[in-house]
Design a protein around this motif. Structure first.
Motif, PDB file in Angstrom:
ATOM      1  N   GLY A 144     -40.114   5.614 -10.601  1.00  0.00           N
ATOM      2  CA  GLY A 144     -40.925   4.537 -11.187  1.00  0.00           C
ATOM      3  C   GLY A 144     -42.261   4.338 -10.481  1.00  0.00           C
ATOM      4  N   GLY A 145     -42.526   5.152  -9.487  1.00  0.00           N
ATOM      5  CA  GLY A 145     -43.827   5.065  -8.803  1.00  0.00           C
ATOM      6  C   GLY A 145     -43.665   4.563  -7.371  1.00  0.00           C
ATOM      7  N   LEU A 146     -44.778   4.437  -6.698  1.00  0.00           N
ATOM      8  CA  LEU A 146     -44.747   3.884  -5.335  1.00  0.00           C
ATOM      9  C   LEU A 146     -44.550   2.387  -5.472  1.00  0.00           C
ATOM     10  N   TYR A 147     -43.472   1.898  -4.878  1.00  0.00           N
ATOM     11  CA  TYR A 147     -43.106   0.502  -5.105  1.00  0.00           C
ATOM     12  C   TYR A 147     -43.066  -0.226  -3.773  1.00  0.00           C
ATOM     13  N   PHE A 148     -43.535  -1.449  -3.782  1.00  0.00           N
ATOM     14  CA  PHE A 148     -43.482  -2.248  -2.543  1.00  0.00           C
ATOM     15  C   PHE A 148     -43.480  -3.714  -2.910  1.00  0.00           C
ATOM     16  N   SER A 149     -42.766  -4.489  -2.124  1.00  0.00           N
ATOM     17  CA  SER A 149     -42.823  -5.938  -2.324  1.00  0.00           C
ATOM     18  C   SER A 149     -42.515  -6.622  -1.003  1.00  0.00           C
ATOM     19  N   PRO A 150     -43.181  -7.751  -0.749  1.00  0.00           N
ATOM     20  CA  PRO A 150     -43.009  -8.396   0.565  1.00  0.00           C
ATOM     21  C   PRO A 150     -41.712  -9.171   0.701  1.00  0.00           C
ATOM     22  N   THR A 151     -41.130  -9.623  -0.430  1.00  0.00           N
ATOM     23  CA  THR A 151     -39.977 -10.534  -0.336  1.00  0.00           C
ATOM     24  C   THR A 151     -38.808 -10.000  -1.175  1.00  0.00           C
ATOM     25  N   PHE A 152     -37.801 -10.818  -1.431  1.00  0.00           N
ATOM     26  CA  PHE A 152     -36.621 -10.317  -2.145  1.00  0.00           C
ATOM     27  C   PHE A 152     -36.908 -10.059  -3.618  1.00  0.00           C
ATOM     28  N   ALA A 153     -37.678 -10.946  -4.232  1.00  0.00           N
ATOM     29  CA  ALA A 153     -37.940 -10.802  -5.662  1.00  0.00           C
ATOM     30  C   ALA A 153     -38.886  -9.637  -5.906  1.00  0.00           C
ATOM     31  N   GLY A 154     -38.887  -9.129  -7.124  1.00  0.00           N
ATOM     32  CA  GLY A 154     -39.899  -8.156  -7.537  1.00  0.00           C
ATOM     33  C   GLY A 154     -41.049  -8.957  -8.137  1.00  0.00           C
ATOM     34  N   SER A 155     -40.977  -9.179  -9.444  1.00  0.00           N
ATOM     35  CA  SER A 155     -41.976 -10.040 -10.083  1.00  0.00           C
ATOM     36  C   SER A 155     -41.847 -11.453  -9.526  1.00  0.00           C
ATOM     37  N   ARG A 156     -42.978 -12.104  -9.348  1.00  0.00           N
ATOM     38  CA  ARG A 156     -42.946 -13.469  -8.815  1.00  0.00           C
ATOM     39  C   ARG A 156     -43.898 -14.368  -9.604  1.00  0.00           C
ATOM     40  N   PRO A 157     -43.652 -15.669  -9.609  1.00  0.00           N
ATOM     41  CA  PRO A 157     -44.528 -16.577 -10.352  1.00  0.00           C
ATOM     42  C   PRO A 157     -45.832 -16.860  -9.602  1.00  0.00           C
ATOM     43  N   ARG A 172     -44.980 -13.953  14.708  1.00  0.00           N
ATOM     44  CA  ARG A 172     -45.914 -13.610  15.789  1.00  0.00           C
ATOM     45  C   ARG A 172     -46.018 -12.081  15.771  1.00  0.00           C
ATOM     46  N   GLY A 173     -47.057 -11.582  15.161  1.00  0.00           N
ATOM     47  CA  GLY A 173     -47.283 -10.128  15.138  1.00  0.00           C
ATOM     48  C   GLY A 173     -46.906  -9.478  13.816  1.00  0.00           C
ATOM     49  N   ALA A 174     -47.799  -8.572  13.370  1.00  0.00           N
ATOM     50  CA  ALA A 174     -47.605  -7.887  12.091  1.00  0.00           C
ATOM     51  C   ALA A 174     -46.398  -6.943  12.147  1.00  0.00           C
ATOM     52  N   ASP A 175     -46.064  -6.490  13.359  1.00  0.00           N
ATOM     53  CA  ASP A 175     -44.957  -5.549  13.504  1.00  0.00           C
ATOM     54  C   ASP A 175     -43.644  -6.175  13.010  1.00  0.00           C
ATOM     55  N   LEU A 176     -43.413  -7.431  13.405  1.00  0.00           N
ATOM     56  CA  LEU A 176     -42.182  -8.116  12.972  1.00  0.00           C
ATOM     57  C   LEU A 176     -42.223  -8.358  11.461  1.00  0.00           C
ATOM     58  N   ARG A 177     -43.404  -8.717  10.940  1.00  0.00           N
ATOM     59  CA  ARG A 177     -43.526  -8.944   9.495  1.00  0.00           C
ATOM     60  C   ARG A 177     -43.188  -7.668   8.709  1.00  0.00           C
ATOM     61  N   HIS A 178     -43.518  -6.509   9.270  1.00  0.00           N
ATOM     62  CA  HIS A 178     -43.222  -5.253   8.567  1.00  0.00           C
ATOM     63  C   HIS A 178     -41.730  -5.084   8.299  1.00  0.00           C
ATOM     64  N   TYR A 179     -40.895  -5.645   9.186  1.00  0.00           N
ATOM     65  CA  TYR A 179     -39.430  -5.509   8.985  1.00  0.00           C
ATOM     66  C   TYR A 179     -38.935  -6.367   7.819  1.00  0.00           C
ATOM     67  N   GLN A 180     -39.783  -7.237   7.333  1.00  0.00           N
ATOM     68  CA  GLN A 180     -39.433  -8.042   6.155  1.00  0.00           C
ATOM     69  C   GLN A 180     -39.702  -7.266   4.859  1.00  0.00           C
ATOM     70  N   TYR A 181     -40.721  -6.425   4.864  1.00  0.00           N
ATOM     71  CA  TYR A 181     -41.199  -5.772   3.645  1.00  0.00           C
ATOM     72  C   TYR A 181     -40.192  -4.770   3.084  1.00  0.00           C
ATOM     73  N   TYR A 182     -40.324  -4.515   1.797  1.00  0.00           N
ATOM     74  CA  TYR A 182     -39.558  -3.438   1.161  1.00  0.00           C
ATOM     75  C   TYR A 182     -40.537  -2.435   0.576  1.00  0.00           C
ATOM     76  N   THR A 183     -40.303  -1.139   0.843  1.00  0.00           N
ATOM     77  CA  THR A 183     -41.131  -0.100   0.224  1.00  0.00           C
ATOM     78  C   THR A 183     -40.228   1.010  -0.294  1.00  0.00           C
ATOM     79  N   ALA A 184     -40.593   1.602  -1.423  1.00  0.00           N
ATOM     80  CA  ALA A 184     -39.855   2.751  -1.960  1.00  0.00           C
ATOM     81  C   ALA A 184     -40.859   3.859  -2.224  1.00  0.00           C
ATOM     82  N   ALA A 185     -40.709   4.961  -1.461  1.00  0.00           N
ATOM     83  CA  ALA A 185     -41.708   6.029  -1.549  1.00  0.00           C
ATOM     84  C   ALA A 185     -41.299   7.135  -2.525  1.00  0.00           C
ATOM     85  N   ASP A 186     -39.980   7.162  -2.910  1.00  0.00           N
ATOM     86  CA  ASP A 186     -39.500   8.304  -3.705  1.00  0.00           C
ATOM     87  C   ASP A 186     -39.038   7.934  -5.106  1.00  0.00           C
ATOM     88  N   TRP A 187     -39.219   6.727  -5.506  1.00  0.00           N
ATOM     89  CA  TRP A 187     -38.694   6.251  -6.801  1.00  0.00           C
ATOM     90  C   TRP A 187     -39.500   6.849  -7.951  1.00  0.00           C
TER      91      TRP A 187
END
Ligand code: PLP
Length: 501
Positions: free
Chosen positions: A335-348, A318-333
């Protein structure tokens, strides 16, 4: 009083002292060796069923020097498939394969083949993956009350029920730390909540506060109310629970959460694609979804009664704000600006494509029909079990039917059923077995065969002494060993066995 009884009493009265004693005792060499011997003995009894192909099929403990021809590999796999397929296809499994019709499987396989290279991590290459996933989340949210609330209901795909649950619990933990400064978080969960919640507690350092269930296997509301503290981040309820198929009092539990301004998660992994259709069919279904204002997140497995291929689930917020706490983002890597919504990186991406295809191929009418068949078959099976004098159905379930016996060893009944090809789920605390009814069981003759075999099992166990091997001794041991660490060690050895070549 013998040692085991003394230890059992101690672990009830003082679990921490019991755990300490267990650690000390199990490091004493003679005790350690004796336990090792017992584990080996129990696992030897299971080895043949866990590793049935050692003698009959080639084993590859290292890479073959030269690659094998495709035909040869496919022939080997076809041979394995031929052995394994009839058991689930003919409806001998509890849960596991929820649809399984050949035409449906062929269709999903074609969709998978078309999309086999897709990876949602590269949304520039496969914008189709983002389209499929966004539409799946939207369709599922609308199924579960999104339209009836003024709030935004959003979410993401995940790889399965466990990941959906882990993601939601992580989101609650991080939000509570951020917004309320909670550093020693607690989650309140009925003892019947899926093990994935305990896994989340272990992974994310959240203290699990377990509340009991009533005589109908539904969470005790008063206990939930008493358990709330200033550290509580979320209360959990199941719709329905894995063990007994019972729907917790979600309305009352989510109201406690709302009044205390904490999260409430409905685990509808099993029920998300059955309950909305059951309600439309006229079954009396207690509210469990986003129509309840206190429900702030929900997990629902598309790879169960959504009839998608294995490897997809949806977690909703309920609400995008709570969903944001699920996401992962890396701003300083580097390897580039990296982000993924779940635990895995590459996904099927192909699994998401197949899930999307399953949803739109089946549609509302298809799900309604499937639910009707499942609930009617389950009612027939439940009635048949209840008519066997030695068996007792637990609670008042709709399609996951747990049953126990007051006179016979239920695990020996389960072992007899395994010998007749059935794959049932063993439960404990209390000792019981369940059958989770799927479309496979709605095929003609399957329910009758199950009940006939169950009656034969009762007659057999009534008159024969216990034999060696099978799951009965493992469950027997788990029930009598007061030290939980020892049971965990046995389970770890079992996983080791699975990983042996
Ligand atoms: C109620 C419930 N929650 C969560 C799960 C976990 O789902 P998965 O096995 O897809 O991780 C299950 C699995 O059966 C379940 O029944």
């Amino acid at each position: 009083m013998d040692f085991m009884k003394l230890a059992a009493r101690l672990s009830r009265l003082n679990p921490r002292l019991a755990a300490w004693l267990e650690r000390r005792l199990t490091t004493i060499p003679p005790v350690h060796n004796k336990i090792d011997e017992q584990y080996d003995d129990l696992l030897r009894g299971l080895e043949a069923s866990v590793k049935p192909y050692r003698a009959k099929f080639a084993t590859f403990a290292r890479l073959p020097a030269a690659g094998l021809p495709h035909d040869e590999i496919l022939a080997e796999m076809e041979a394995l498939n031929k052995i394994e397929k009839p058991r689930w296809q003919d409806g001998y499994a509890s849960g596991a394969v929820y649809h399984g019709d050949a035409a449906h499987i062929d269709f999903l396989n074609r969709v998978y083949a078309l999309n086999s290279q897709s990876n949602p991590l590269h949304s520039d290459l496969w914008p189709s993956a983002a389209k499929y996933e966004a539409e799946i989340v939207s369709m599922v949210a609308r199924l579960l009350g999104a339209d009836a609330t003024g709030d935004e209901i959003c979410g993401t795909m995940s790889s399965g029920g466990t990941e959906s649950i882990l993601l939601a619990m992580k989101a609650y933990r991080d939000r509570a730390r951020d917004c309320k400064g909670i550093t020693a978080p607690e989650m309140i969960m009925p003892v019947t909540a899926h093990a994935a919640f305990d896994k989340a507690a272990q992974y994310f350092n959240i203290k699990p506060i377990r509340i009991p269930v009533d005589q109908n296997y539904r969470a005790d509301v008063a206990a939930a109310r008493r358990a709330v503290t200033r550290h509580t981040i979320v209360i959990v309820g199941s719709a329905p629970s894995f063990p007994h198929g019972m729907i917790d009092p979600i309305e009352e539990l989510s109201e406690i959460a709302r009044q205390n301004q904490i999260g409430f998660h409905t685990d509808a992994c099993l029920g998300g694609f059955i309950l909305p259709f059951a309600e439309k069919l006229g079954y009396l279904i207690p509210p469990f979804d986003f129509r309840l204002p206190g429900v702030t997140s929900l997990s629902v497995d598309t790879h169960k009664y959504g009839y998608a291929a294995k490897g997809t689930s949806v977690v909703l917020y309920r609400g995008a704000d709570l969903r944001h706490y699920q996401y992962y983002t890396a701003a300083d890597w580097p390897g580039g600006l990296y982000f993924s919504p779940t635990f895995a990186g590459s996904r099927p991406g192909a699994l998401s494509a197949a899930c999307w295809a399953a949803l739109i191929a089946i549609g509302e009418q298809g799900y309604l029909g499937a639910t009707k068949r499942i609930l009617e078959t389950a009612a027939e099976i439940r009635k048949g079990i209840a008519a066997i004098p030695e068996l007792r159905v637990l609670g008042d379930p709709l399609w996951t039917i747990a049953f126990a016996s007051d006179t016979l060893d239920i695990y020996r009944l389960m072992d007899f059923m395994s010998d007749r090809k059935w794959s049932l789920n063993g439960l404990h605390r209390p000792a019981a077995v369940h059958l989770c009814v799927t479309l496979r069981h709605t095929q003609p003759g399957v329910a009758d065969r199950f009940l006939a075999d169950m009656k034969a099992a009762v007659e057999y166990v009534k008159t024969r002494p216990a034999a060696h091997g099978g799951l009965a001794p493992i469950y027997g041991m788990a029930a009598t060993i007061p030290f939980r660490g020892m049971v965990s060690e046995l389970l770890k050895r079992y996983i080791d066995l699975l990983h042996q070549v």
